[in-house]
Write a protein that holds these residues in place. Structure first.
Motif, PDB file in Angstrom:
ATOM      1  N   ASN A 225       0.822  -1.084  -0.058  1.00 47.51           N
ATOM      2  CA  ASN A 225       0.037  -0.125  -0.150  1.00 47.51           C
ATOM      3  C   ASN A 225       0.783   1.158  -0.047  1.00 47.51           C
ATOM      4  N   TRP A 226       0.740   2.060  -0.993  1.00 49.97           N
ATOM      5  CA  TRP A 226       1.428   3.287  -1.206  1.00 49.97           C
ATOM      6  C   TRP A 226       1.543   4.153  -0.021  1.00 49.97           C
ATOM      7  N   GLY A 227       0.186   4.215   0.703  1.00 51.86           N
ATOM      8  CA  GLY A 227      -0.101   4.976   2.066  1.00 51.86           C
ATOM      9  C   GLY A 227       1.108   4.710   2.828  1.00 51.86           C
ATOM     10  N   ARG A 228       1.266   3.430   3.045  1.00 51.31           N
ATOM     11  CA  ARG A 228       2.338   3.175   4.092  1.00 51.31           C
ATOM     12  C   ARG A 228       3.863   3.553   3.706  1.00 51.31           C
ATOM     13  N   ILE A 229       4.261   2.998   2.292  1.00 52.15           N
ATOM     14  CA  ILE A 229       5.654   3.605   2.153  1.00 52.15           C
ATOM     15  C   ILE A 229       5.617   5.130   2.141  1.00 52.15           C
ATOM     16  N   SER A 230       4.855   5.807   1.477  1.00 49.55           N
ATOM     17  CA  SER A 230       5.131   7.414   1.675  1.00 49.55           C
ATOM     18  C   SER A 230       5.225   7.916   3.044  1.00 49.55           C
ATOM     19  N   SER A 231       4.518   7.008   4.021  1.00 48.14           N
ATOM     20  CA  SER A 231       4.449   7.657   5.451  1.00 48.14           C
ATOM     21  C   SER A 231       5.863   7.130   6.126  1.00 48.14           C
ATOM     22  N   GLN A 232       6.500   6.578   5.587  1.00 47.43           N
ATOM     23  CA  GLN A 232       7.831   5.848   6.003  1.00 47.43           C
ATOM     24  C   GLN A 232       8.982   6.931   5.583  1.00 47.43           C
ATOM     25  N   VAL A 233       8.677   7.602   4.468  1.00 44.25           N
ATOM     26  CA  VAL A 233       9.661   8.661   3.899  1.00 44.25           C
ATOM     27  C   VAL A 233      10.103   9.585   5.093  1.00 44.25           C
ATOM     28  N   PRO A 234       9.106  10.249   5.565  1.00 40.28           N
ATOM     29  CA  PRO A 234       9.580  11.403   6.376  1.00 40.28           C
ATOM     30  C   PRO A 234      10.698  11.099   7.532  1.00 40.28           C
ATOM     31  N   TYR A 235      10.762   9.817   8.116  1.00 37.96           N
ATOM     32  CA  TYR A 235      11.926   9.480   9.001  1.00 37.96           C
ATOM     33  C   TYR A 235      13.116   9.378   8.622  1.00 37.96           C
ATOM     34  N   TYR A 236      13.396   8.972   7.380  1.00 36.18           N
ATOM     35  CA  TYR A 236      14.691   9.425   6.760  1.00 36.18           C
ATOM     36  C   TYR A 236      15.263  10.698   6.842  1.00 36.18           C
ATOM     37  N   PHE A 237      14.160  11.428   6.436  1.00 35.76           N
ATOM     38  CA  PHE A 237      14.345  13.157   6.522  1.00 35.76           C
ATOM     39  C   PHE A 237      14.827  13.376   8.096  1.00 35.76           C
ATOM     40  N   SER A 238      14.078  12.903   8.889  1.00 33.81           N
ATOM     41  CA  SER A 238      14.326  13.272  10.513  1.00 33.81           C
ATOM     42  C   SER A 238      15.801  12.626  10.701  1.00 33.81           C
ATOM     43  N   GLY A 239      15.975  11.444  10.546  1.00 30.15           N
ATOM     44  CA  GLY A 239      17.338  10.905  10.749  1.00 30.15           C
ATOM     45  C   GLY A 239      18.177  11.557  10.460  1.00 30.15           C
ATOM     46  N   TYR A 240      18.407  12.096   9.025  1.00 30.32           N
ATOM     47  CA  TYR A 240      19.386  12.565   8.140  1.00 30.32           C
ATOM     48  C   TYR A 240      19.705  13.825   9.005  1.00 30.32           C
ATOM     49  N   LEU A 241      18.590  14.600   9.331  1.00 34.65           N
ATOM     50  CA  LEU A 241      18.805  16.098   9.840  1.00 34.65           C
ATOM     51  C   LEU A 241      19.357  16.014  11.242  1.00 34.65           C
ATOM     52  N   GLN A 242      19.059  14.914  11.906  1.00 30.06           N
ATOM     53  CA  GLN A 242      19.623  14.661  13.433  1.00 30.06           C
ATOM     54  C   GLN A 242      21.193  14.124  13.282  1.00 30.06           C
ATOM     55  N   ALA A 243      21.451  13.303  12.206  1.00 31.09           N
ATOM     56  CA  ALA A 243      22.838  12.914  12.229  1.00 31.09           C
ATOM     57  C   ALA A 243      23.830  13.834  11.695  1.00 31.09           C
ATOM     58  N   VAL A 244      23.571  14.755  10.722  1.00 33.40           N
ATOM     59  CA  VAL A 244      24.662  15.709  10.152  1.00 33.40           C
ATOM     60  C   VAL A 244      24.868  16.875  10.889  1.00 33.40           C
ATOM     61  N   LYS A 245      26.219  17.536  10.830  1.00 31.14           N
ATOM     62  CA  LYS A 245      26.186  18.636  11.467  1.00 31.14           C
ATOM     63  C   LYS A 245      25.748  19.856  10.345  1.00 31.14           C
ATOM     64  N   GLU A 246      26.121  19.502   9.022  1.00 31.91           N
ATOM     65  CA  GLU A 246      25.763  20.544   8.075  1.00 31.91           C
ATOM     66  C   GLU A 246      24.776  19.926   7.075  1.00 31.91           C
TER      67      GLU A 246
END
Ligand SMILES: *Cc1c(COP(=O)(O)O)cnc(C)c1O
Length: 467
Positions: A225-246
């Motif tokens: 179900n694309w609804g599930r796949i699309s709702s998992q995309v944001p946590y990659y952004f959140s993880g990235y933003l927490q992990a990088v300095k810049e």
């Protein structure tokens, strides 16, 4: 923002909300974005330090388009990722923690059923309920679980007047905790059906029932179900933003994988412009995916039961979405490739004009672990950091540690809490992990008759659904 089916050469377009309620496309394909929406580095910079809800809303909005008005989407997202459903640690819904040099864990399992599946399922339930209310409609859903999908879906749909959910699970293979979680949620609009067979039998039953026109309108909650796949995309952004300095620096993600849903969401994030260098697909002994990525041969193999049971699959449904891109989005070529796999259980890149380098070109790497390696990884991480990781997370960390030390942050996704897999943790550490308060006494809540037990028989299941 429109979606197309991977097997539709005419590339007819569909809206997010139509796709949300339907699952597989009628031609047997999977819905996937007609084009990946883009996020600029400036937009990313503006999100640094933002709350999870804000990141989730901004990213989801790009993936939903105008199918749900912004104000409504914002309120659906805001009502999802809050306490008590999501225990919020250090102000983060998916907190990132250092566990070694350039090695990090992103905890995705703070939701109501303690696996990462809550991240998408909780929002999916709200989105479906919103859309069904708007259409003055209702939906019956038939799903299959190897363990975590079942309770995550049941927790998300419990009590919704618009949805009735039937969940098939294998009689053996799930942990006692997982079974108790589902048992506690049964009743009302939630029905558990225990199948005398394996997870694959459950999945085949769902497919067979849906092929009957009488049941064609049944909804889906598995990761196709694309609804599930699309709702998992944001946590990659959140993880990235927490992990990088810049913002702009690259990171790698390591993803414990089964049906290829989680890591496909990471791939969508990368295609949207998130600076992900590598997506590492980690499998257990059921290494269909890692063999595919290393050899170009996609070979179905009967699943064996392992200590990371939510990854025990014989084929990986969401891989079709990636294969569509590998074939340059040529639905005719993709259909021929999938047809060969679905009829013979085996298909090779060689026969379809692709080379195995195609995976690396899109950023993919892969690896796998054994039970002994996962046990050792749980021990090592506990010794080094005092953190207890679950066996699925251990699979990812083990695969990450087998690679050379990387020059970029490597984020391992923690896909479940260890409390779901007490036996394996006891084997590794000699004690069972402390239970979060909400799970204390779970087994006692399990009511008599919370599972109907049946043979893997299509006609019997249809009668049950009619009743
Ligand atoms: C479902 C699950 C996985 C596998 O995710 P896919 O999206 O199927 O690849 C990994 N770990 C846990 C704990 C899960 O529940």
């Amino acid at each position: 923002m429109r979606l197309v089916s991977t097997r539709d050469a005419s590339a007819a377009q569909h809206s997010y909300t139509d796709v949300l309620l339907s699952g597989l496309a009628p031609d047997g394909g999977l819905y996937t974005p007609e084009e990946y929406p883009k996020v600029t580095l400036d937009e990313l910079r503006a999100l640094k330090g933002a709350s999870y809800e804000t990141v989730a809303f901004v990213i989801k909005q790009k993936l939903v388009g105008d199918a749900i008005p912004s104000v409504e989407l914002r309120s659906l997202v805001d009502s999802t990722y809050i306490e008590p459903a999501f225990a919020n640690e250090k102000g983060q819904v998916t907190p990132v923690t250092d566990v070694g040099r350039n090695l990090k864990l992103q905890n995705l399992s703070l939701g109501p059923t303690a696996s990462f599946k809550d991240m998408a399922m909780q929002l999916l339930g709200r989105e479906m309920d919103y859309e069904l209310a708007r259409r003055k409609d209702s939906l019956t859903i038939l799903g299959a679980t190897s363990g975590d999908t079942g309770s995550a879906a049941e927790a998300a749909f419990k009590g919704l007047g618009s949805v009735e959910l039937f969940m098939l699970s294998p009689e053996v293979g799930m942990s006692a905790f997982q079974r108790a979680q589902m048992g506690a949620l049964s009743g009302g609009n939630i029905r558990n059906i225990s199948i005398r067979g394996r997870f694959d039998d459950c999945q085949d039953l769902v497919k067979a029932v849906k092929q009957d026109s009488e049941f064609a309108a049944l909804g889906a909650v598995n990761s196709i179900n694309w609804g599930r796949i699309s709702s998992q995309v944001p946590y990659y952004f959140s993880g990235y933003l927490q992990a990088v300095k810049e913002v702009g620096e690259e990171v790698d993600f390591v993803v414990p994988s089964g049906n290829f849903g989680n890591v496909f969401s990471g791939y969508v994030a990368k295609r949207m412009g998130l600076p992900i260098r590598r997506l590492v697909v980690a499998t257990n002994e059921n290494n269909v995916l890692s063999r595919l990525m290393q050899t170009g041969v996609y070979a179905q193999k009967e699943a064996v039961i392992t200590s990371s049971p939510s990854m025990d699959i014989s084929k990986a449904s969401n891989y079709e979405r990636l294969a569509f891109d590998l074939f340059g989005r040529d639905a005719t070529k993709l259909s021929a490739y999938m047809h060969e796999f679905n009829t013979t259980g085996l298909v090779s890149f060689l026969d379809h004009g692709l080379s195995v380098e195609a995976f690396l070109a899109l950023g993919f790497e892969s690896g796998s672990s054994t039970h002994e390696e996962r046990i050792r990884t749980i021990q090592d991480i506990y010794k080094d950091t005092g953190i207890v990781i679950d066996p699925h997370t251990a699979d990812g960390v083990c695969v990450a540690k087998k690679r050379d030390i990387q020059e970029v942050p490597v984020i391992c996704l923690a896909t479940a809490l260890p409390v779901k897999f007490e036996e394996t943790i006891r084997e590794a550490l000699g004690f069972v992990p402390e239970r979060p308060a909400r799970f204390v006494g779970l087994e006692e809540e399990m009511k008599q008759g919370s599972f109907i037990t049946m043979d893997a028989d299509v006609e019997a299941l249809k009668s049950q659904l009619r009743a």
